[in-house]
Design an enzyme around this catalytic site. Structure first.
Site, PDB file in Angstrom:
ATOM      1  NE  ARG A 129      -6.219   0.833   2.347  1.00  0.00           N
ATOM      2  CZ  ARG A 129      -5.523  -0.055   1.634  1.00  0.00           C
ATOM      3  NH1 ARG A 129      -5.622  -0.069   0.321  1.00  0.00           N
ATOM      4  NH2 ARG A 129      -4.714  -0.913   2.235  1.00  0.00           N
ATOM      5  CE1 TYR A 151      -4.293   6.272  10.667  1.00  0.00           C
ATOM      6  CE2 TYR A 151      -3.989   5.363  12.849  1.00  0.00           C
ATOM      7  CZ  TYR A 151      -4.535   6.311  12.027  1.00  0.00           C
ATOM      8  OH  TYR A 151      -5.307   7.292  12.573  1.00  0.00           O
ATOM      9  CD  GLU A 152      -7.383   0.966   7.149  1.00  0.00           C
ATOM     10  OE1 GLU A 152      -7.320   0.886   8.385  1.00  0.00           O
ATOM     11  OE2 GLU A 152      -7.850   0.060   6.443  1.00  0.00           O
ATOM     12  N   GLY A 153      -2.500   0.848   5.622  1.00  0.00           N
ATOM     13  CA  GLY A 153      -1.717   0.721   4.382  1.00  0.00           C
ATOM     14  C   GLY A 153      -0.845   1.942   4.182  1.00  0.00           C
ATOM     15  CD  GLN A 213      -3.536   3.413   0.727  1.00  0.00           C
ATOM     16  OE1 GLN A 213      -4.483   3.340  -0.064  1.00  0.00           O
ATOM     17  NE2 GLN A 213      -3.505   2.737   1.862  1.00  0.00           N
TER      18      GLN A 213
END
Lengths: 592, 592
Positions: free
Chosen positions: B294, B434-436, B441
């Site tokens: 992240r 992406y990546e959450g 978040q």
């Protein structure tokens, strides 16, 4: 593939519950009863959803092609254009004397929103034609009007605006294109124009370019610019397209979005042009159509936001991920639809509150245009001139932002082209740039419009809000949710205006450094004003026990959201403005 | 074509004047003297600007192609990849035991910013490899580490993360991919994974997929997920790639941007996989690498903003339109460069203040990762876990926003593909997803991180700022410009935190409805904290009469700008949060 559902019910609400168009004292508005407007909205909505929307995604994927000077529009555009022409939509608000339907400009905007949501790139061909029509209508001789307007109104011919050149966009005083008198009353136009939307295409049998150029000996700068009619095909004695004029397309731009609209290099190589209006009065002629053109771009912002939001809401109701905080909302399914999650709601509410509030602001502006032009009302003209940069700048900034929010609702599915939502983002992006970048709108607002008429229009704007607040007040709940927040925000806007006035003479940079923030403040106050009035109208309908309760309740709730969560931005903009120009201008150009 | 100039001087300032890395008590940091870091930055900057940046625009235009199961990366990528490999950049911070260079993670981020600015799509192939490396390094057996890591560190093989499936992105508990024990200690993996970045390509001789799957009989939801190593080619007895495994690429996505990186459908058809870590402990293994991954995405946001800003500033110094308010700045030219106009400055200052402040925040986070891992410091681990969603969410939201601002500086030239700035916008857009997604978040921040350790990490964060404010105060000008605004904003953030705590037990929706605003508040406070410290460092250097005065003066001025014009957003976010969940949750799902 994205869906499109015409927002006929919402448009109806704005026209009749908010603006009460049928009872407004504006020539032609007496015909706008609920049944008439609904019939127009239904018919145009059908065309938008059934014919234009299905072409939008392929129009983006294929785009316009350029080969040997010929521009081809995407598949299906020519047929759809014929359908629009047959329906008479291109001349909806045009002068009946030349074949138009003579409807108010307001209805052009209400139907236009749907056409633009369905297919913005497609609809801009006729948008440019409309702008060119308005300019010829306002500044042409009777002969010019008779020659050019009927075929533009019918959609047989299209129009363009040729302003930009490689060395000048905002600063038109740098224009180099020359217009040499040919001795027969016409001129020979020579120069290169760029970024000409709808500049060349295969949709119409002729294209009428309006070209800003400089006659030899003219003063420098913008005071030496004249406007010319330069058709793609010269007309024969019967007024039909005849020999090709010396104007040609040198190529189409490859762009981030808006692919279905041909953005052209247009070369004038001694092309025959006809003076429109007076010599050296080209800028004045351009300004005539600028309010309408800028409101039209604001409408594009709202329209892209509206269709993006519709698709985001549908996705959020459909996509299953996670569970609601209070326990499963759909226990029979493997997960709940993501619309149960508070942050997904927050995102959707931001979208919805902007779309509906922005739509109302836009249509209020359109009704002021009608009041100004049809009603020959100079105060309305002043007020809408003041609001125009806000409508253009705020509604396109927020319109784009809303498409980005809608894309975010989709998560990863929003980044792949298949779902179509990313196209709305790319298409909406141009609206912040063309027809004067939003920074230029802010400059226009603070540098020219605020002080116009000795400040009487901005005073009238504040007075309008103040009067409404006074008259609307009385119910504690309504006051707390709507009247008080609007009053506060309006006072903060006044405070920013006062700051500019105090600085204006001695430190004008302090005003210009805050111009962008001022534009956004005024956008929020205006949309907040719309929401307060819409909530009032919805409450009245609820109290009267009218119609669809859920519809009116949603209006009140969405309005509360806007007042509670968007209007506080006004305070931040004020704080920024009051820091003045010093932080903005502190660095040398080399330190960037 | 856009330019790229490595910001070596700025990185140097952050590492040594702000973070003072040489004197930090973190293992390995004693080697980070100014000359060493400068040599590393210069070398990697050369590669970024000279090799990677020239491939970026063509990589976007050509993209990755898919034919008969084979993915081809854009022209030049393979050669550039070989250059990166030869330079040893892929193993810069990897474990020396397996062939890495053992540098701090901080230096991986500092060099990574440049690689990402130059060519984000290219650099993500090795970014994913790094994530897979870290996971195997943390959870693999010695044999697995010896088998897989050396070739991943050298760049001979690459890595991926196989998480998402069509029915689940955020909600991994819905994963259906099965892992059946094969009887020989390995597993047969069957299922479809989508949106797999760098999932298939022609850059390396093998690809090591890390795949989340479910062993028969495992508990439902995330507690039943296990992680597997699934190589594209199974290894022969010498550990070299041998027979093809039953894992294949089913297609590449067509996306808004990020075209040079292959986003793949990956089909596992009974592929051989090796359990990594414990059975049913797959999620825990994923979390290990999540902070780093992240932070890596946050870095992408800063990097895209940085290169977009560089190009916007150059354009604003070059493009001539209009005249400065106070009179011509370049009277010998037909117009002044647009950088003279206050609103263009406002735009550029927003960009600059974010890029430099965001870079500092990112590198501070990276140094905390080193303190946590190399220094085995649990408090640093807790603090950086708290900051990670802010680094990811805020820096990518603002990074994207900054690319949009940079595009706006270009006016019409920003919308055509030629100038390259619109590519930064399209590429940056994925980082918010992406990546959450950034909404996830915010949920992680408010729902998990705030209360972690009984709230001790958020208290430590506030204490850090409070202590700094106390120690830094004393000079009235500095206090007014930096200390007081930071104190105020930090108190407002605390107030929001208190509100959440009070609501947490009885009305948790009130916290989640404000989570996104809280993330942005904390982002502003963190970047404001960085600016206050950078201004302090720059003032100290100026007072000591050191080096380049203009450089340090610009730091102070840019910091003042951030505090004056960005930090006031914190108050608006607080106002939003304190309206609670009611306005957000008021509507039925059907009313959207």
């Amino acid at each position: 593939m994205p869906t499109y559902t015409p927002p006929a019910r919402d448009l109806d609400f704005v026209l009749h519950d908010l603006l009460k168009v049928g009872s407004l004292d504006i020539p032609g508005y007496d015909e706008l009863d609920r049944d008439t407007t609904r019939a127009i909205l239904d018919e145009s909505g059908k065309l938008a959803a059934g014919v234009l929307a299905p072409l939008n995604q392929a129009g983006d994927a294929v785009g316009c092609t350029f080969e040997n000077g010929v521009v081809r529009t995407p598949p299906g555009f020519a047929d759809a254009y014929a359908r629009m022409r047959e329906g008479g939509w291109m001349g909806l608000d045009a002068d009946p004397e030349y074949g138009g339907q003579g409807m108010p400009y307001l209805m052009n905007c209400a139907t236009g929103e749907m056409f633009l949501s369905a297919n913005m790139a497609f609809n801009t061909y006729q948008g440019l034609t409309h702008a060119a029509y308005s300019t010829i209508h306002a500044h042409g001789t009777d002969a010019q009007k008779t020659t050019w307007l009927p075929n533009m109104i019918s959609g047989q011919w299209s129009g363009t605006m040729n302003l930009t050149e490689p060395q000048c966009g905002t600063d038109l005083g740098l224009i180099r294109t020359r217009a040499e008198p040919a001795g027969d009353g016409s001129y020979r136009i020579t120069g290169q124009k760029i970024w000409i939307s709808a500049g060349e295409h295969d949709l119409t049998e002729n294209i009428v370019h309006l070209v800003l150029a400089r006659i030899p000996g003219a003063p420098e700068g913008t005071r030496g610019l004249s406007l010319f009619i330069v058709p793609k095909f010269l007309l024969d004695d019967d007024g039909r397209p005849g020999p090709r004029n010396a104007v040609s397309c040198g190529g189409v731009e490859h762009k981030m979005g808006f692919h279905g609209n041909a953005t052209c290099v247009i070369n004038h190589d001694g092309a025959t042009g006809y003076l429109l209006g007076e010599e050296n009065a080209g800028m004045r002629a351009m300004f005539t159509m600028m309010n309408e053109a800028r409101i039209g771009v604001g409408l594009q912002g709202v329209a892209q936001a509206a269709v993006a939001y519709e698709n985001a809401a549908a996705f959020a109701r459909d996509r299953l991920q996670g569970r609601a905080l209070a326990g499963a909302a759909a226990p029979e399914r493997p997960a709940d639809p993501i619309i149960v999650h508070p942050d997904v709601r927050r995102n959707l509410m931001d979208q919805k509150a902007f779309v509906e509030g922005g739509r109302a602001f836009l249509l209020w502006g359109a009704s002021l245009i009608d009041r100004a032009h049809r009603g020959r009302d100079a105060d309305a003209e002043g007020l809408v001139s003041l609001l125009t940069p806000v409508i253009k700048g705020f509604l396109t900034d927020k319109g784009f932002e809303t498409t980005v929010l809608a894309q975010q609702t989709f998560g990863g599915a929003g980044f792949v082209r298949e779902t179509g939502v990313e196209q709305f983002v790319r298409d909406a992006r141009i609206t912040m740039i063309y027809e004067g970048t939003n920074g230029v709108q802010a400059l226009d607002l603070v540098g020219r419009k605020l002080g116009a008429g000795g400040g009487k229009y901005i005073m009238a704007y504040f007075e309008l809000i103040k009067t409404w607040c006074r008259e609307a007040a009385g119910d504690p709940d309504f006051d707390a949710a709507f009247v008080e927040p609007l009053k506060t925000a309006s006072k903060q806007l006044q405070q920013a205006g006062m700051y500019f006035m105090q600085q204006g003479a001695t430190a004008p940079e302090n005003a210009l450094a805050g111009s962008y923030d001022f534009l956004h403040m005024m956008g929020h106050v205006s949309v907040g004003f719309m929401w307060a009035q819409m909530a009032q109208a919805a409450r009245a309908a609820l109290a009267a026990g009218e119609g669809d309760r859920a519809f009116y309740e949603a209006k009140v709730a969405t309005g509360r959201y806007y007042m509670a969560r968007q209007l506080p931005m006004v305070a931040t903009h004020l704080a920024r403005i009051e820091t003045g120009a010093e932080p903005v201008m502190a660095l040398d150009a080399e330190s960037f």
